[in-house]
Write an enzyme that holds these catalytic residues in place. Structure first.
Site, mmCIF file in Angstrom:
data_model
loop_
_atom_site.group_PDB
_atom_site.id
_atom_site.type_symbol
_atom_site.label_atom_id
_atom_site.label_comp_id
_atom_site.label_asym_id
_atom_site.label_seq_id
_atom_site.Cartn_x
_atom_site.Cartn_y
_atom_site.Cartn_z
ATOM 1 N N ASN A 10 1.150 -1.471 0.003
ATOM 2 C CA ASN A 10 -0.041 -0.264 -0.098
ATOM 3 C C ASN A 10 0.900 1.040 -0.052
ATOM 4 O O ASN A 10 1.613 1.460 0.854
ATOM 5 C CB ASN A 10 -0.539 -0.163 1.191
ATOM 6 C CG ASN A 10 -1.566 1.218 1.335
ATOM 7 O OD1 ASN A 10 -1.797 1.864 0.611
ATOM 8 N ND2 ASN A 10 -2.437 1.263 3.424
ATOM 9 N N LYS A 12 -0.121 4.116 -0.360
ATOM 10 C CA LYS A 12 -0.448 5.606 0.163
ATOM 11 C C LYS A 12 -0.088 6.897 -0.971
ATOM 12 O O LYS A 12 0.535 6.449 -1.962
ATOM 13 C CB LYS A 12 0.093 5.819 1.520
ATOM 14 C CG LYS A 12 -0.125 4.663 2.806
ATOM 15 C CD LYS A 12 0.391 4.812 3.853
ATOM 16 C CE LYS A 12 -0.436 2.856 4.640
ATOM 17 N NZ LYS A 12 -0.570 3.148 5.800
ATOM 18 N N HIS A 95 -9.429 1.441 4.262
ATOM 19 C CA HIS A 95 -8.317 1.816 5.529
ATOM 20 C C HIS A 95 -8.699 2.746 6.270
ATOM 21 O O HIS A 95 -9.548 3.517 6.366
ATOM 22 C CB HIS A 95 -7.549 2.103 4.494
ATOM 23 C CG HIS A 95 -6.151 2.524 4.822
ATOM 24 N ND1 HIS A 95 -5.658 3.232 5.432
ATOM 25 C CD2 HIS A 95 -5.315 1.161 4.431
ATOM 26 C CE1 HIS A 95 -4.478 3.130 6.679
ATOM 27 N NE2 HIS A 95 -3.738 1.489 5.358
ATOM 28 N N GLU A 97 -7.143 4.793 7.821
ATOM 29 C CA GLU A 97 -6.706 6.113 7.045
ATOM 30 C C GLU A 97 -8.621 6.908 6.171
ATOM 31 O O GLU A 97 -8.332 7.788 6.369
ATOM 32 C CB GLU A 97 -5.927 6.576 6.622
ATOM 33 C CG GLU A 97 -4.404 5.717 7.630
ATOM 34 C CD GLU A 97 -3.229 5.762 6.174
ATOM 35 O OE1 GLU A 97 -3.268 5.729 5.665
ATOM 36 O OE2 GLU A 97 -2.191 4.930 7.218
ATOM 37 N N GLU A 167 -5.968 -5.067 9.782
ATOM 38 C CA GLU A 167 -4.829 -3.598 10.366
ATOM 39 C C GLU A 167 -5.695 -3.580 11.761
ATOM 40 O O GLU A 167 -6.235 -1.804 11.655
ATOM 41 C CB GLU A 167 -4.588 -2.700 9.230
ATOM 42 C CG GLU A 167 -4.990 -3.343 8.076
ATOM 43 C CD GLU A 167 -4.026 -2.240 6.684
ATOM 44 O OE1 GLU A 167 -2.921 -2.655 6.647
ATOM 45 O OE2 GLU A 167 -4.760 -1.376 6.972
ATOM 46 N N GLY A 173 1.352 1.863 11.326
ATOM 47 C CA GLY A 173 2.958 3.446 10.899
ATOM 48 C C GLY A 173 3.477 3.343 12.444
ATOM 49 O O GLY A 173 3.889 4.245 12.686
ATOM 50 N N SER A 213 2.653 -2.844 10.390
ATOM 51 C CA SER A 213 4.425 -1.931 11.626
ATOM 52 C C SER A 213 4.532 -3.544 10.727
ATOM 53 O O SER A 213 5.409 -3.934 11.287
ATOM 54 C CB SER A 213 4.350 -1.909 12.627
ATOM 55 O OG SER A 213 3.685 -0.294 12.639
HETATM 56 P P1 PGA Z 1 1.908 -0.147 7.806
HETATM 57 O O1 PGA Z 1 1.061 0.641 7.241
HETATM 58 O O2 PGA Z 1 2.650 -0.969 7.248
HETATM 59 O O3 PGA Z 1 2.989 1.243 7.182
HETATM 60 O O4 PGA Z 1 1.994 0.138 8.988
HETATM 61 C C1 PGA Z 1 0.189 -0.894 6.399
HETATM 62 C C2 PGA Z 1 -1.000 0.144 6.254
HETATM 63 O O5 PGA Z 1 -1.820 0.839 6.186
HETATM 64 O O6 PGA Z 1 -1.648 -0.675 5.693
#
Ligand code: PGA
Length: 255
Positions: A10, A12, A95, A97, A167, A173, A213
């Site tokens: 992903n 982003k 997601h 976010e 997630e 993150g 992460s």
């Molecule tokens: P991350 O993000 O691996 O940077 O924690 C995962 C995601 O948001 O899909």
């Protein structure tokens, strides 16, 4: 039945079309005959470039979001047809976010999931609880609601097209991934819920990916768990060599 294993990047809001294309071209020669499904999700504007760069390989390209509408006066939205034409094979939906910063509700996500399936784009339905919800012992309830709502507009047959990504919001993150034990326990409970709702055949078939992460150091312990069918990766998918190593480690699950 053995489920397929997926590593999904992903990206982003990180790569332009040029950068996405260069990344894919660098990755392809490193991935000869990998038994893992490698998918990447760039920004809308980079989907076509990534798709063209990936064309001769097994890498699939997808989107990070999609409109719930097919066409019309929806300024700023991107329809399923537009994604298909750009080369998208899948779409990440719900997601955290998007739930958090763009107020996406379970109802809206459910409509998007429906449109994705109806248009032949495989949805990755993201679910996850906050730290507060976990501390209060509400994680399972929240996740079950997100699954149930997210899939509620699909027939049993259509549900077979969906992938789920667990997630935990506290792990995205933050560098603080769920332990393999917590992740496995949660994936297992989600699978039991799928079984109760949609029957054993479907529950056994639906891939449940872990995200939050995921790094080189924790990939092996996470993907060796029986109910963790791969990973949805943000930060660690942005460097070709790290991403490639994560894929190689994940091959162990398949062999
Ligand atoms: P991350 O993000 O691996 O940077 O924690 C995962 C995601 O948001 O899909």
């Amino acid at each position: 039945m053995k489920r397929s294993t997926y590593i999904v990047g992903n990206w982003k809001m990180h790569f332009t079309a040029n950068k996405a294309s260069v990344f894919v071209k660098e990755l392809i020669p490193l991935l000869k005959d990998v038994p893992v499904h490698v998918w990447i999700a760039p920004s809308f504007t980079a989907i076509e470039a990534a798709f063209l760069a990936a064309k001769e390989s097994s890498i699939k390209v997808g989107a990070q979001n999609m409109s719930a509408f097919l066409k019309g006066a929806y300024t700023g939205e991107v329809s399923p047809e537009m994604l298909l034409e750009a080369g998208a094979h899948f779409v990440i939906l719900g997601h955290s976010e998007r739930r958090q910063h763009f107020n996406e509700s379970n109802a809206m996500i459910s409509s998007k999931v429906r449109q994705a399936v109806k248009n032949g784009i495989r949805p990755i339905l993201c679910i996850g609880e906050t730290l507060d919800q976990r501390k209060k012992g509400r994680a399972e309830e929240v996740l079950e609601q997100q699954i149930e709502q997210g899939l509620k507009q699909l027939s049993i047959e259509e549900i077979g097209q969906v992938l789920i990504a667990y997630e935990p919001i506290w792990a995205i993150g933050t560098g603080m991934a769920a332990t393999p034990e917590i992740a496995e326990k949660t994936h297992h409970s989600c699978r039991l819920f799928l079984q109760a709702q949609y029957g054993e055949v479907l529950a056994t078939k639906i891939p449940i990916l872990y995200g939050g992460s995921v790094k080189l150091e924790n990939t092996a312990s996470l993907v060796s768990m029986p109910n963790i069918d791969g990973a949805l990766i943000g930060g660690a998918s942005l460097e070709v060599n790290v991403f490639e190593k994560i894929i190689k480690i994940t091959e162990e699950r398949v062999r």
